[in-house]
Structure formats: structure tokens, C-alpha cells
Design an enzyme around this catalytic site. Structure first.
Site, PDB file in Angstrom:
ATOM      1  N   GLU A   7     -31.287 -10.468   5.918  1.00  0.00           N
ATOM      2  CA  GLU A   7     -30.837  -9.295   5.144  1.00  0.00           C
ATOM      3  C   GLU A   7     -31.493  -8.063   5.735  1.00  0.00           C
ATOM      4  O   GLU A   7     -32.390  -7.468   5.147  1.00  0.00           O
ATOM      5  CB  GLU A   7     -31.182  -9.442   3.651  1.00  0.00           C
ATOM      6  N   HIS A   9     -31.066  -4.435   7.250  1.00  0.00           N
ATOM      7  CA  HIS A   9     -30.105  -3.332   7.200  1.00  0.00           C
ATOM      8  C   HIS A   9     -30.283  -2.368   8.361  1.00  0.00           C
ATOM      9  O   HIS A   9     -31.389  -2.161   8.854  1.00  0.00           O
ATOM     10  CB  HIS A   9     -30.251  -2.577   5.882  1.00  0.00           C
ATOM     11  N   HIS A 168     -24.650  -8.323  -2.000  1.00  0.00           N
ATOM     12  CA  HIS A 168     -25.870  -7.506  -2.028  1.00  0.00           C
ATOM     13  C   HIS A 168     -25.843  -6.571  -3.231  1.00  0.00           C
ATOM     14  O   HIS A 168     -24.776  -6.096  -3.626  1.00  0.00           O
ATOM     15  CB  HIS A 168     -25.962  -6.693  -0.730  1.00  0.00           C
ATOM     16  N   ASP A 293     -35.366  -7.839   4.241  1.00  0.00           N
ATOM     17  CA  ASP A 293     -34.812  -6.630   3.639  1.00  0.00           C
ATOM     18  C   ASP A 293     -35.378  -5.395   4.327  1.00  0.00           C
ATOM     19  O   ASP A 293     -35.728  -4.416   3.681  1.00  0.00           O
ATOM     20  CB  ASP A 293     -35.052  -6.575   2.119  1.00  0.00           C
TER      21      ASP A 293
HETATM   22 MN    MN Z   1     -31.196  -5.231   0.944  1.00  0.00          MN
END
Ligand code: MN
Length: 331
Positions: A7, A9, A168, A293
Site C-alpha cells: 500500500e 502511494h 482503500h 502506507d
Molecule cells: Mn494508504
């Protein structure tokens, strides 16, 4: 041990330049005011865009691979006319990045649920010629949820092309009491919104219509593993009592059986051994993937957690890379 984080980004300069110039659909103004506050400072913008720096950071932490996705909420706060081409252009750029760095970057395509037919075509393109690993959808789109009939083409395409759907979080569609104290974001609102969306998929019978769909949830399942026994218990109670009077579809499985069959969860943002232990006992290591993340969480802390948390070798291997290889088709 190979380490794959799922995950992670990013954005491209072109995406941010175009997206920040677009009108936001009614209802999404608060979220986009917040997101632009996050995305605009040059240091954070650089952390989203500079993938050479990302690779250097991965090298330092012995992180082999990052499965990249567009920074939330992606193309979803824009009109269909704006979002469809924006998604295509972003996915072309993402596919080029993945092709340049085989073995280091994977990618989850972005789609515009605003136009489910175009979204379905984009899933086919992403999983075919673009060679990406799945898609990310940032929860609701204009207050609409994927269990609603208009999105059936999108879910059919995800199922047919074996595209895992990473569901998400984003700021809740019903802002109301979340509005205060920073709660629209990841403190509480994100989890409430994504957990709600997953529950809608389970309770609506959507997963009876799409039994082959794989849904990925971050944050060790957005709270659902904690609630799962009660969800089964209260679902059975509600079906016996108010089920006939309210729109409650008869399901072929118990809610927890869909959770264990159709969902895979990731460790994003939760470096907590007790919560991981609960997740392991709820779904098992073959349904848990490592995620950081980035750039929101500390990659050093997350990779240290994966390395040091008490696990068997087999559990650590599964969470570290094996589940991700199976779910996302990573060689
Ligand atoms: Mn995220």
C-alpha cells in the site's frame, strides 16, 4: 527474506498538476481541501513523486519491492468526464514506471467508478496490456458504494480479469459528526468509512453475485476482525427478527465466511503485535500482506515491525511476500 510492501502511494507531477486544476464534485470539497493541504508542501510532494528516492530508501531498509498506487482519493472526487481520461493517463505512467523497475515496483491501477463501463474497460487494460497487479478504489464515489447495482460491470470486470480490488479508505461520505477534531482522516473516519464499505459488500449479497472477487483491506481489516463474531451473531439475530421488514438479503454464507473467503488484509499503519495476533487467528497468514502506507507512515518502523514481531518463520514469509505474490500475481 524478500519483503514486498503493498500500500505504497505515489503521484506523478502531471497527475497533480491536472487534478489540482479540476472542479471537485459536490460533497467532496472538505476532503479535497484537506488533501491539497497534505499534497502541496514541497517536501511531501517530493515524497510522492520522487521514486528514485523511494528506491534508495527501500535499499537502506532491505525492502525488495513496493506495489505502488495513486495517492488517495485518486480520481474519485472529479466528474466522470474528467476522471476517466485522468485515470488512463495515470495508469499509462504507472505501467511505464513498473516496466522500468521490474522486481522493484508493482502497481495497482486507478479506475473511475463514476463511469462503471469505462472503469471495466480500464481494468481489462490494466490487467492485460499494462501488466499491472490489481486496482485500488478509494471507498465511496460521490456517496455511492460498490454493492449498488450500477457498479456491477466494474465488479464483473475485476472478477473476470482477476484484479484484486484494494478498497482503500477516504474521508467518510457522511461527514456529520466526523467533521471535528481531525476525525475525517486516518485517526478514525478512514477506518469507519472503509469498514462500512466492506460491510456493505458482505451484507448486500454482492459476494454471492461475485464469489471470485478478491477485496484487499488495509489497516489489518479496518476493525472487522475485532467485530467478526458479533457480526455473525447479530446478523443471524437480525434475520430472525427484523430481516423480513428491512431490506436484508438472505446470504448463502455467514458474514465471517465471506470475510475469510473474499478478503485479504494488510498491515498498513498498524505496527501492533496484539492486533496482528488477532488478525492471524481470524484469517491466517495466507490472507495477510505486509504494507507500509508510505509516504504517510514510517518505513523504518514498519519494516522493523515485520522483522521483529514474534511470528513463526512460515508466518513471516507469508506476510513478508508469499501472500502478496499469490494475490497480486508477482513473480
Ligand atoms: Mn494508504
Amino acid at each position: 527474506m524478500r519483503v514486498i510492501a503493498v500500500e505504497e502511494h505515489m503521484a506523478t507531477e502531471a497527475f497533480l498538476r491536472v487534478a489540482h486544476g479540476l472542479d471537485v464534485v459536490p460533497g467532496d470539497e472538505t476532503e479535497m481541501a484537506l488533501m491539497r493541504m497534505v499534497e502541496n508542501p514541497p517536501d511531501f510532494r517530493a515524497r510522492l513523486i520522487d521514486l528514485d528516492a523511494r528506491l534508495r530508501e527501500m535499499d537502506v531498509l532491505a525492502q525488495d519491492m513496493a506495489v505502488l498506487s495513486l495517492n488517495p482519493p485518486g480520481v474519485q472526487p472529479y466528474s466522470a468526464a474528467d476522471a476517466v481520461p485522468l485515470a488512463r493517463e495515470f495508469n499509462n505512467a504507472l505501467a511505464a514506471i513498473v516496466r522500468q523497475h521490474p522486481g522493484r515496483f508493482g502497481g495497482l491501477a486507478t479506475v473511475a467508478p463514476q463511469d462503471p463501463v469505462a472503469g471495466a474497460a480500464e481494468i481489462e487494460r490494466a490487467m492485460g496490456p499494462l501488466g499491472l497487479n490489481g486496482i485500488m478504489i478509494n471507498s465511496h464515489t460521490g456517496g455511492r458504494y460498490l454493492d449498488e447495482p450500477e457498479f456491477a460491470p466494474l465488479l464483473e470486470a475485476a472478477e473476470a480479469h482477476r484484479a484484486p480490488v484494494y478498497l482503500h479508505p477516504r474521508v467518510p461520505s457522511m461527514l456529520g459528526a466526523y467533521r471535528d477534531y481531525g476525525m475525517p482522516g486516518a485517526i478514525w473516519g478512514y477506518q469507519a468509512e472503509a469498514g462500512l464499505h466492506a460491510m456493505r459488500l458482505i451484507l448486500s449479497g454482492t459476494l454471492d453475485r461475485h464469489p471470485g472477487l478478491t477485496v484487499v483491506l488495509g489497516h489489518l481489516g479496518e476493525g472487522i476482525p475485532y467485530w467478526l463474531r458479533r457480526i455473525d451473531n447479530r446478523h443471524a439475530f437480525a434475520m430472525r427478527t427484523i430481516g423480513a421488514a428491512t431490506p436484508m438479503p438472505r446470504l448463502s454464507l455467514m458474514p465471517s465466511e465471506y470475510f475469510r473467503r473474499n478478503f485479504v488484509i494488510t498491515t498498513s499503519g498498524i505496527d501492533d503485535p496484539d492486533v496482528l495476533d488477532l488478525a492471524l487467528r481470524t484469517v491466517g497468514e495466507d490472507r495477510i500482506m505486509f504494507a507500509i502506507d508510505s509516504p504517510y507512515e514510517d518505513p523504518a518502523a514498519a519494516t522493523a515491525f515485520l522483522r521483529d514481531v514474534p511470528l513463526t518463520d512460515d508466518q513471516r514469509t507469508a506476510i513478508g511476500h508469499r501472500t502478496a505474490e499469490r494475490v497480486f500475481g508477482i513473480a
